[in-house]
Write a protein that holds these residues in place. Sequence first.
Motif, PDB file in Angstrom:
ATOM      1  N   VAL A 110       0.852  -1.332   0.006  1.00  0.00           N
ATOM      2  CA  VAL A 110      -0.046   0.058  -0.082  1.00  0.00           C
ATOM      3  C   VAL A 110       0.905   1.160  -0.066  1.00  0.00           C
ATOM      4  N   ASN A 111       0.431   2.217  -0.926  1.00  0.00           N
ATOM      5  CA  ASN A 111       1.319   3.468  -0.922  1.00  0.00           C
ATOM      6  C   ASN A 111       1.332   4.187   0.528  1.00  0.00           C
ATOM      7  N   GLY A 112       2.267   4.719   1.024  1.00  0.00           N
ATOM      8  CA  GLY A 112       2.601   5.303   2.403  1.00  0.00           C
ATOM      9  C   GLY A 112       3.082   4.230   3.320  1.00  0.00           C
ATOM     10  N   VAL A 113       2.880   3.093   3.069  1.00  0.00           N
ATOM     11  CA  VAL A 113       3.383   2.001   4.024  1.00  0.00           C
ATOM     12  C   VAL A 113       5.036   2.048   3.841  1.00  0.00           C
TER      13      VAL A 113
ATOM     14  N   GLU B  47      -6.869   2.124   3.430  1.00  0.00           N
ATOM     15  CA  GLU B  47      -6.581   1.392   2.139  1.00  0.00           C
ATOM     16  C   GLU B  47      -5.976   0.108   2.640  1.00  0.00           C
ATOM     17  N   VAL B  48      -5.209   0.073   3.819  1.00  0.00           N
ATOM     18  CA  VAL B  48      -4.659  -1.162   4.379  1.00  0.00           C
ATOM     19  C   VAL B  48      -5.778  -2.083   4.614  1.00  0.00           C
ATOM     20  N   LEU B  49      -6.813  -1.602   5.275  1.00  0.00           N
ATOM     21  CA  LEU B  49      -7.939  -2.357   5.667  1.00  0.00           C
ATOM     22  C   LEU B  49      -8.705  -2.739   4.329  1.00  0.00           C
ATOM     23  N   LYS B  50      -8.813  -1.982   3.207  1.00  0.00           N
ATOM     24  CA  LYS B  50      -9.440  -2.255   2.039  1.00  0.00           C
ATOM     25  C   LYS B  50      -8.739  -3.646   1.483  1.00  0.00           C
ATOM     26  N   VAL B  51      -7.409  -3.321   1.435  1.00  0.00           N
ATOM     27  CA  VAL B  51      -6.490  -4.496   0.707  1.00  0.00           C
ATOM     28  C   VAL B  51      -6.676  -5.656   1.668  1.00  0.00           C
ATOM     29  N   ALA B  52      -6.599  -5.628   2.868  1.00  0.00           N
ATOM     30  CA  ALA B  52      -6.560  -6.866   3.935  1.00  0.00           C
ATOM     31  C   ALA B  52      -8.013  -7.674   3.635  1.00  0.00           C
TER      32      ALA B  52
END
Length: 71
Positions: free
Chosen positions: A25-28, A56-61
């Motif tokens: 994820v961008n920003g990680v 975004e992390v939650l969405k990807v997860a």
Amino acid sequence: MSKTFKIEVDCANCANLVEDAAKKVNGVKDLSISFMTQKMKVAFEDDADQETVMAEVLKVARKVEPDFEIH
């Protein structure tokens, strides 16, 4: 800057899959998940908006593990 979040994930393999996906994820800058402690440590890029990154992390997860939760 890094933060630790309490998470809920059902199995160790799911935790590994989520970790691999969320690292992209961008920003990680870096991300690690401990299935045993149910915690996720996230190091953010210096200019990243943490709320946006975590959304975004939650969405990807959840694409990998639909029951994944961040508390």
